[in-house]
Design a protein around this motif. Structure first.
Motif, mmCIF file in Angstrom:
data_model
loop_
_atom_site.group_PDB
_atom_site.id
_atom_site.type_symbol
_atom_site.label_atom_id
_atom_site.label_comp_id
_atom_site.label_asym_id
_atom_site.label_seq_id
_atom_site.Cartn_x
_atom_site.Cartn_y
_atom_site.Cartn_z
ATOM 1 N N PRO A 207 -26.965 -2.553 19.192
ATOM 2 C CA PRO A 207 -27.482 -1.555 18.248
ATOM 3 C C PRO A 207 -27.368 -1.990 16.793
ATOM 4 O O PRO A 207 -28.063 -1.451 15.934
ATOM 5 C CB PRO A 207 -26.616 -0.328 18.529
ATOM 6 N N ALA A 208 -26.489 -2.942 16.506
ATOM 7 C CA ALA A 208 -26.280 -3.371 15.125
ATOM 8 C C ALA A 208 -27.170 -4.538 14.725
ATOM 9 O O ALA A 208 -27.159 -4.944 13.556
ATOM 10 C CB ALA A 208 -24.811 -3.749 14.913
ATOM 11 N N GLY A 209 -27.910 -5.103 15.665
ATOM 12 C CA GLY A 209 -28.745 -6.256 15.339
ATOM 13 C C GLY A 209 -27.949 -7.482 14.968
ATOM 14 O O GLY A 209 -28.386 -8.292 14.145
ATOM 15 N N ALA A 210 -26.773 -7.646 15.581
ATOM 16 C CA ALA A 210 -25.911 -8.771 15.242
ATOM 17 C C ALA A 210 -26.302 -10.046 15.956
ATOM 18 O O ALA A 210 -25.798 -11.117 15.610
ATOM 19 C CB ALA A 210 -24.453 -8.424 15.580
ATOM 20 N N ILE A 211 -27.180 -9.970 16.947
ATOM 21 C CA ILE A 211 -27.577 -11.135 17.734
ATOM 22 C C ILE A 211 -29.032 -11.461 17.423
ATOM 23 O O ILE A 211 -29.893 -10.585 17.459
ATOM 24 C CB ILE A 211 -27.388 -10.871 19.235
ATOM 25 N N VAL A 212 -29.286 -12.720 17.109
ATOM 26 C CA VAL A 212 -30.632 -13.190 16.786
ATOM 27 C C VAL A 212 -30.946 -14.383 17.672
ATOM 28 O O VAL A 212 -30.119 -15.290 17.826
ATOM 29 C CB VAL A 212 -30.755 -13.578 15.294
ATOM 30 N N PHE A 213 -32.131 -14.374 18.248
ATOM 31 C CA PHE A 213 -32.577 -15.458 19.127
ATOM 32 C C PHE A 213 -33.965 -15.899 18.688
ATOM 33 O O PHE A 213 -34.797 -15.065 18.318
ATOM 34 C CB PHE A 213 -32.601 -14.981 20.580
ATOM 35 N N GLY A 214 -34.194 -17.194 18.715
ATOM 36 C CA GLY A 214 -35.504 -17.685 18.321
ATOM 37 C C GLY A 214 -35.571 -19.199 18.358
ATOM 38 O O GLY A 214 -34.688 -19.873 18.894
ATOM 39 N N ASN A 215 -36.618 -19.737 17.749
ATOM 40 C CA ASN A 215 -36.877 -21.167 17.717
ATOM 41 C C ASN A 215 -36.256 -21.757 16.458
ATOM 42 O O ASN A 215 -36.680 -21.443 15.339
ATOM 43 C CB ASN A 215 -38.383 -21.422 17.752
ATOM 44 N N ILE A 216 -35.270 -22.635 16.634
ATOM 45 C CA ILE A 216 -34.601 -23.210 15.469
ATOM 46 C C ILE A 216 -35.456 -24.274 14.793
ATOM 47 O O ILE A 216 -35.180 -24.656 13.650
ATOM 48 C CB ILE A 216 -33.231 -23.803 15.861
ATOM 49 N N HIS A 217 -36.503 -24.761 15.468
ATOM 50 C CA HIS A 217 -37.394 -25.749 14.860
ATOM 51 C C HIS A 217 -38.440 -25.108 13.961
ATOM 52 O O HIS A 217 -39.147 -25.815 13.251
ATOM 53 C CB HIS A 217 -38.082 -26.579 15.944
ATOM 54 N N ASN A 218 -38.524 -23.807 14.005
ATOM 55 C CA ASN A 218 -39.445 -23.085 13.129
ATOM 56 C C ASN A 218 -38.679 -22.633 11.889
ATOM 57 O O ASN A 218 -37.826 -21.751 11.964
ATOM 58 C CB ASN A 218 -40.038 -21.878 13.857
ATOM 59 N N PRO A 219 -38.950 -23.217 10.717
ATOM 60 C CA PRO A 219 -38.172 -22.851 9.519
ATOM 61 C C PRO A 219 -38.405 -21.416 9.069
ATOM 62 O O PRO A 219 -37.607 -20.886 8.299
ATOM 63 C CB PRO A 219 -38.657 -23.859 8.469
ATOM 64 N N GLU A 220 -39.473 -20.776 9.545
ATOM 65 C CA GLU A 220 -39.763 -19.410 9.147
ATOM 66 C C GLU A 220 -39.090 -18.379 10.049
ATOM 67 O O GLU A 220 -39.154 -17.183 9.763
ATOM 68 C CB GLU A 220 -41.278 -19.172 9.164
ATOM 69 N N SER A 221 -38.457 -18.813 11.116
ATOM 70 C CA SER A 221 -37.830 -17.873 12.032
ATOM 71 C C SER A 221 -36.521 -17.351 11.460
ATOM 72 O O SER A 221 -35.880 -17.979 10.606
ATOM 73 C CB SER A 221 -37.586 -18.539 13.387
ATOM 74 N N GLU A 222 -36.121 -16.190 11.954
ATOM 75 C CA GLU A 222 -34.890 -15.561 11.471
ATOM 76 C C GLU A 222 -33.667 -16.374 11.857
ATOM 77 O O GLU A 222 -32.714 -16.486 11.089
ATOM 78 C CB GLU A 222 -34.782 -14.148 12.044
ATOM 79 N N VAL A 223 -33.679 -16.954 13.046
ATOM 80 C CA VAL A 223 -32.517 -17.723 13.476
ATOM 81 C C VAL A 223 -32.361 -18.983 12.636
ATOM 82 O O VAL A 223 -31.230 -19.421 12.352
ATOM 83 C CB VAL A 223 -32.636 -18.055 14.977
ATOM 84 N N SER A 224 -33.462 -19.575 12.182
ATOM 85 C CA SER A 224 -33.367 -20.766 11.320
ATOM 86 C C SER A 224 -32.795 -20.406 9.954
ATOM 87 O O SER A 224 -32.002 -21.162 9.381
ATOM 88 C CB SER A 224 -34.735 -21.418 11.166
ATOM 89 N N ARG A 225 -33.172 -19.259 9.423
ATOM 90 C CA ARG A 225 -32.642 -18.839 8.126
ATOM 91 C C ARG A 225 -31.149 -18.541 8.215
ATOM 92 O O ARG A 225 -30.394 -18.855 7.288
ATOM 93 C CB ARG A 225 -33.404 -17.613 7.627
ATOM 94 N N ARG A 226 -30.724 -17.963 9.324
ATOM 95 C CA ARG A 226 -29.295 -17.677 9.473
ATOM 96 C C ARG A 226 -28.486 -18.938 9.711
ATOM 97 O O ARG A 226 -27.351 -19.049 9.261
ATOM 98 C CB ARG A 226 -29.079 -16.685 10.612
ATOM 99 N N LYS A 227 -29.059 -19.891 10.421
ATOM 100 C CA LYS A 227 -28.350 -21.152 10.630
ATOM 101 C C LYS A 227 -28.242 -21.963 9.346
ATOM 102 O O LYS A 227 -27.318 -22.764 9.191
ATOM 103 C CB LYS A 227 -29.044 -21.982 11.711
#
Length: 206
Positions: free
Chosen positions: A145-165
């Motif tokens: 419910p808190a949105g603490a987990i993000v999943f996505g493509n780390i090779h895409n610089p525009e993805s949320e997971v790439s920005r967090r990494k």
């Protein structure tokens, strides 16, 4: 003292120590970087659990195709627990057909919801468009419910997971072991000095 919750699933290591000790090759590395499990190949040696530094693998002691006592059928005792045999058709509505039904005696772990990744990949091929972050959501990410987990493509610089990494707060657990885990965390920012804590607004300021 303060307590913080930190879920630790499978780290999906690039240099996975669990893969090298499996005698039957039940744990393999996919081309997408996932640490996949072949349940039909696993013989339950538990070598992968012993060699995993994060201790996130679990041994399946139960039959998912059987239900607790209360439904009609033949009774059987498994590890001191009483079970009944029921027809698979009666349990089909409560099961997820996209997830492999594991038998007793195999190792299990988080797979990054590979069934959802495959479903998004099929839809992407049909539409001839790349997979977006919103199209592939893991079960833990969907339930948080808190949105603490993000999943996505780390090779895409525009993805949320790439920005967090790319954040300076990003870190890996047991990074000194050179397992190169794909699952990383963001450090919590706290201020231990109470004198630097911003004062609460008064009623006139609010």
């Amino acid at each position: 003292p303060k307590v913080y919750y930190q879920p630790i699933p499978c780290m999906q290591c690039e240099n996975a120590p669990c893969e090298t000790v499996c005698p039957v090759g039940a744990t393999q590395h996919s081309k997408e970087g996932l640490n996949d499990m072949v349940y039909n190949r696993c013989v339950g040696t538990r070598y992968c659990a012993n060699n995993c530094p994060y201790k996130v693998r679990r041994f399946n002691f139960y039959h998912y195709s059987r239900t607790p006592l209360g439904m009609r059928g033949n009774r059987e005792f498994v590890f001191g627990m009483e079970y009944t045999h029921v027809k698979p058709e009666s349990l089909r509505p409560m099961r997820n057909p996209d997830v492999t039904v594991r038998s007793r005696g195999v190792m299990e772990k988080c797979t990054y919801c590979v069934q959802r990744i495959n479903s998004a990949r099929i839809d992407s091929k049909k539409s001839s468009e790349p997979i977006q972050d919103s199209e592939c959501v893991t079960a833990c990410q969907q339930a948080c419910p808190a949105g603490a987990i993000v999943f996505g493509n780390i090779h895409n610089p525009e993805s949320e997971v790439s920005r967090r990494k790319a954040s300076h707060r990003n870190y890996s657990i047991l990074a000194d072991l050179n397992t190169r885990p794909r699952t990383t965390y963001l450090a919590r920012v706290t201020n231990p000095n109470p004198e630097l804590t911003p004062a609460k607004p008064t009623e006139s300021e609010a």
